[in-house]
Scaffold this motif. Structure first.
Motif, PDB file in Angstrom:
ATOM      1  N   ARG A  38      33.227   2.949  66.854  1.00 37.75           N
ATOM      2  CA  ARG A  38      34.294   2.197  66.861  1.00 37.75           C
ATOM      3  C   ARG A  38      35.371   2.527  67.792  1.00 37.75           C
ATOM      4  NH1 ARG A  38      37.419   1.341  61.529  1.00 37.75           N
ATOM      5  NH2 ARG A  38      39.049   2.362  62.388  1.00 37.75           N
ATOM      6  N   ALA A  39      35.676   3.823  68.183  1.00 36.20           N
ATOM      7  CA  ALA A  39      36.318   4.222  69.220  1.00 36.20           C
ATOM      8  C   ALA A  39      36.298   3.755  70.732  1.00 36.20           C
ATOM      9  CB  ALA A  39      36.477   5.653  69.330  1.00 36.20           C
ATOM     10  N   ASP A  40      34.985   3.234  70.955  1.00 30.84           N
ATOM     11  CA  ASP A  40      34.347   2.839  72.222  1.00 30.84           C
ATOM     12  C   ASP A  40      35.060   1.162  72.221  1.00 30.84           C
ATOM     13  OD1 ASP A  40      33.153   5.116  73.255  1.00 30.84           O
ATOM     14  OD2 ASP A  40      31.369   4.440  71.705  1.00 30.84           O
ATOM     15  N   ASP A  41      35.492   0.932  73.612  1.00 33.70           N
ATOM     16  CA  ASP A  41      35.615  -0.739  73.605  1.00 33.70           C
ATOM     17  C   ASP A  41      34.713  -1.527  72.990  1.00 33.70           C
ATOM     18  OD1 ASP A  41      38.204  -0.044  74.787  1.00 33.70           O
ATOM     19  OD2 ASP A  41      37.659  -0.061  76.923  1.00 33.70           O
TER      20      ASP A  41
ATOM     21  N   ILE B 203      31.753  -4.784  68.414  1.00 34.40           N
ATOM     22  CA  ILE B 203      30.837  -5.106  67.411  1.00 34.40           C
ATOM     23  C   ILE B 203      31.370  -4.688  66.057  1.00 34.40           C
ATOM     24  CG2 ILE B 203      29.041  -3.655  66.543  1.00 34.40           C
ATOM     25  CD1 ILE B 203      28.119  -2.783  69.492  1.00 34.40           C
ATOM     26  N   PHE B 204      32.448  -3.965  65.814  1.00 34.60           N
ATOM     27  CA  PHE B 204      32.966  -3.669  64.541  1.00 34.60           C
ATOM     28  C   PHE B 204      33.713  -5.079  64.182  1.00 34.60           C
ATOM     29  CE2 PHE B 204      36.756  -2.332  62.425  1.00 34.60           C
ATOM     30  CZ  PHE B 204      36.172  -1.920  61.003  1.00 34.60           C
ATOM     31  N   ARG B 205      34.475  -5.538  65.028  1.00 31.60           N
ATOM     32  CA  ARG B 205      35.207  -6.843  64.787  1.00 31.60           C
ATOM     33  C   ARG B 205      34.301  -8.109  64.497  1.00 31.60           C
ATOM     34  NH1 ARG B 205      39.885  -9.339  68.854  1.00 31.60           N
ATOM     35  NH2 ARG B 205      37.899  -9.754  70.103  1.00 31.60           N
ATOM     36  N   ALA B 206      33.369  -8.253  65.360  1.00 34.17           N
ATOM     37  CA  ALA B 206      32.648  -9.379  65.275  1.00 34.17           C
ATOM     38  C   ALA B 206      31.859  -9.201  63.764  1.00 34.17           C
ATOM     39  CB  ALA B 206      31.309  -9.570  66.187  1.00 34.17           C
ATOM     40  N   SER B 207      31.536  -7.977  63.159  1.00 35.96           N
ATOM     41  CA  SER B 207      30.937  -7.818  62.065  1.00 35.96           C
ATOM     42  C   SER B 207      31.836  -8.121  60.930  1.00 35.96           C
ATOM     43  CB  SER B 207      30.591  -6.533  61.630  1.00 35.96           C
ATOM     44  OG  SER B 207      29.463  -5.945  62.874  1.00 35.96           O
ATOM     45  N   LEU B 208      33.082  -7.698  61.263  1.00 35.72           N
ATOM     46  CA  LEU B 208      34.295  -8.173  59.940  1.00 35.72           C
ATOM     47  C   LEU B 208      34.485  -9.504  60.035  1.00 35.72           C
ATOM     48  CD1 LEU B 208      36.806  -5.335  60.533  1.00 35.72           C
ATOM     49  CD2 LEU B 208      35.074  -5.513  58.719  1.00 35.72           C
ATOM     50  N   VAL B 209      34.392 -10.174  61.301  1.00 40.36           N
ATOM     51  CA  VAL B 209      34.569 -11.496  61.173  1.00 40.36           C
ATOM     52  C   VAL B 209      33.301 -12.335  60.576  1.00 40.36           C
ATOM     53  CG1 VAL B 209      34.582 -13.737  62.587  1.00 40.36           C
ATOM     54  CG2 VAL B 209      35.927 -11.574  63.154  1.00 40.36           C
ATOM     55  N   PHE B 210      32.305 -11.995  60.867  1.00 38.44           N
ATOM     56  CA  PHE B 210      30.861 -12.493  60.139  1.00 38.44           C
ATOM     57  C   PHE B 210      31.097 -12.324  58.607  1.00 38.44           C
ATOM     58  CE2 PHE B 210      26.767 -12.003  58.128  1.00 38.44           C
ATOM     59  CZ  PHE B 210      26.325 -13.228  58.370  1.00 38.44           C
ATOM     60  N   ALA B 211      31.561 -10.993  58.170  1.00 37.40           N
ATOM     61  CA  ALA B 211      31.719 -10.721  56.642  1.00 37.40           C
ATOM     62  C   ALA B 211      32.820 -11.804  56.036  1.00 37.40           C
ATOM     63  CB  ALA B 211      31.806  -9.323  56.407  1.00 37.40           C
TER      64      ALA B 211
ATOM     65  N   MET C 160      28.522   5.234  63.778  1.00 37.97           N
ATOM     66  CA  MET C 160      27.693   4.768  64.698  1.00 37.97           C
ATOM     67  C   MET C 160      27.645   3.258  64.402  1.00 37.97           C
ATOM     68  SD  MET C 160      24.981   6.562  67.420  1.00 37.97           S
ATOM     69  CE  MET C 160      23.767   6.631  66.174  1.00 37.97           C
ATOM     70  N   LEU C 161      27.773   2.394  65.567  1.00 35.10           N
ATOM     71  CA  LEU C 161      27.636   0.926  65.444  1.00 35.10           C
ATOM     72  C   LEU C 161      26.402   0.536  66.219  1.00 35.10           C
ATOM     73  CD1 LEU C 161      31.569  -0.079  65.650  1.00 35.10           C
ATOM     74  CD2 LEU C 161      30.081   0.071  63.708  1.00 35.10           C
ATOM     75  N   GLY C 162      26.035   1.130  67.194  1.00 32.21           N
ATOM     76  CA  GLY C 162      25.081   0.728  68.084  1.00 32.21           C
ATOM     77  C   GLY C 162      24.648   1.926  69.041  1.00 32.21           C
ATOM     78  N   ALA C 163      24.046   1.759  70.264  1.00 32.28           N
ATOM     79  CA  ALA C 163      23.679   2.627  71.083  1.00 32.28           C
ATOM     80  C   ALA C 163      23.738   2.021  72.535  1.00 32.28           C
ATOM     81  CB  ALA C 163      22.447   3.232  70.785  1.00 32.28           C
ATOM     82  N   ILE C 164      23.858   2.846  73.643  1.00 31.39           N
ATOM     83  CA  ILE C 164      23.609   2.470  74.907  1.00 31.39           C
ATOM     84  C   ILE C 164      22.485   3.071  75.325  1.00 31.39           C
ATOM     85  CG2 ILE C 164      24.292   2.529  77.293  1.00 31.39           C
ATOM     86  CD1 ILE C 164      26.308   1.039  75.774  1.00 31.39           C
ATOM     87  N   CYS C 165      21.028   2.271  75.474  1.00 32.15           N
ATOM     88  CA  CYS C 165      20.016   2.856  75.952  1.00 32.15           C
ATOM     89  C   CYS C 165      19.504   2.335  77.322  1.00 32.15           C
ATOM     90  CB  CYS C 165      18.702   2.145  74.796  1.00 32.15           C
ATOM     91  SG  CYS C 165      17.162   2.909  75.155  1.00 32.15           S
ATOM     92  N   ASN C 166      19.486   3.190  78.385  1.00 39.12           N
ATOM     93  CA  ASN C 166      19.239   3.311  79.449  1.00 39.12           C
ATOM     94  C   ASN C 166      20.172   2.060  80.305  1.00 39.12           C
ATOM     95  OD1 ASN C 166      17.081   5.028  79.689  1.00 39.12           O
ATOM     96  ND2 ASN C 166      15.571   3.452  78.872  1.00 39.12           N
ATOM     97  N   ASN C 167      21.402   2.446  79.753  1.00 41.21           N
ATOM     98  CA  ASN C 167      22.584   1.415  80.224  1.00 41.21           C
ATOM     99  C   ASN C 167      22.662   0.284  79.761  1.00 41.21           C
ATOM    100  OD1 ASN C 167      23.700   3.491  81.908  1.00 41.21           O
ATOM    101  ND2 ASN C 167      22.162   3.177  83.431  1.00 41.21           N
ATOM    102  N   MET C 168      21.855  -0.120  78.574  1.00 38.79           N
ATOM    103  CA  MET C 168      22.026  -1.381  77.984  1.00 38.79           C
ATOM    104  C   MET C 168      22.231  -1.360  76.483  1.00 38.79           C
ATOM    105  SD  MET C 168      18.723  -3.441  79.420  1.00 38.79           S
ATOM    106  CE  MET C 168      18.905  -4.719  78.340  1.00 38.79           C
ATOM    107  N   ALA C 169      23.172  -2.243  76.211  1.00 40.93           N
ATOM    108  CA  ALA C 169      23.648  -2.011  74.471  1.00 40.93           C
ATOM    109  C   ALA C 169      22.423  -2.514  73.579  1.00 40.93           C
ATOM    110  CB  ALA C 169      24.822  -2.746  74.279  1.00 40.93           C
TER     111      ALA C 169
ATOM    112  N   SER D  55      41.331 -14.736  69.555  1.00 40.26           N
ATOM    113  CA  SER D  55      41.779 -13.406  69.499  1.00 40.26           C
ATOM    114  C   SER D  55      43.032 -13.244  70.497  1.00 40.26           C
ATOM    115  CB  SER D  55      40.772 -12.705  69.840  1.00 40.26           C
ATOM    116  OG  SER D  55      40.378 -12.536  71.085  1.00 40.26           O
ATOM    117  N   ILE D  56      44.208 -12.269  69.998  1.00 33.77           N
ATOM    118  CA  ILE D  56      45.187 -12.013  70.707  1.00 33.77           C
ATOM    119  C   ILE D  56      45.090 -10.564  70.682  1.00 33.77           C
ATOM    120  CG2 ILE D  56      47.769 -12.016  70.958  1.00 33.77           C
ATOM    121  CD1 ILE D  56      47.637 -14.596  69.424  1.00 33.77           C
ATOM    122  N   GLY D  57      44.746  -9.875  71.738  1.00 29.51           N
ATOM    123  CA  GLY D  57      44.384  -8.331  71.723  1.00 29.51           C
ATOM    124  C   GLY D  57      43.525  -8.029  70.697  1.00 29.51           C
ATOM    125  N   PRO D  58      43.831  -7.185  69.881  1.00 30.12           N
ATOM    126  CA  PRO D  58      42.961  -6.743  68.603  1.00 30.12           C
ATOM    127  C   PRO D  58      43.158  -7.716  67.377  1.00 30.12           C
ATOM    128  CG  PRO D  58      44.665  -5.279  68.896  1.00 30.12           C
ATOM    129  CD  PRO D  58      44.932  -6.157  69.896  1.00 30.12           C
TER     130      PRO D  58
END
Length: 84
Positions: free
Chosen positions: A28-31, A36-44, A1-10, A63-66
């Motif tokens: 990661r399966a969610d858009d 979030i996953f890609r931004a974390s990898l770019v930061f690392a 799990m990378l994050g959460a939607i809490c009351n319709n807010m990330a 970025s071009i697609g993924p």
């Protein structure tokens, strides 16, 4: 799990919860989770580039697609010693 939607807010996982919020996990399966996953990898990747060659310029150009197009100007010559 990378994050959460809490009351319709990330929200990040460390967000304190009050009352009885409606929660939905973000994976990661969610858009949004993939972003979030890609931004974390770019930061690392940028952090590693900075540690290997602090005076260099590492940039994510577009970025071009993924996929991401990156440049690294002034990086280490002759490769990087990954055993270090």
């Amino acid at each position: 799990m990378l994050g959460a939607i809490c009351n319709n807010m990330a929200v990040p996982l460390e967000t304190p919860l009050f009352g009885t919020p409606e929660l939905k996990p973000v994976t990661r399966a969610d858009d949004y989770g993939f972003e979030i996953f890609r931004a974390s990898l770019v930061f690392a990747l940028a952090r590693c580039a900075n540690e290997l060659a602090p005076k260099s310029a590492f940039r994510v150009r577009q970025s071009i697609g993924p996929a991401l197009y990156c440049t690294w100007e002034g990086g280490p010559k002759g490769g990087v010693d990954v055993a270090r």
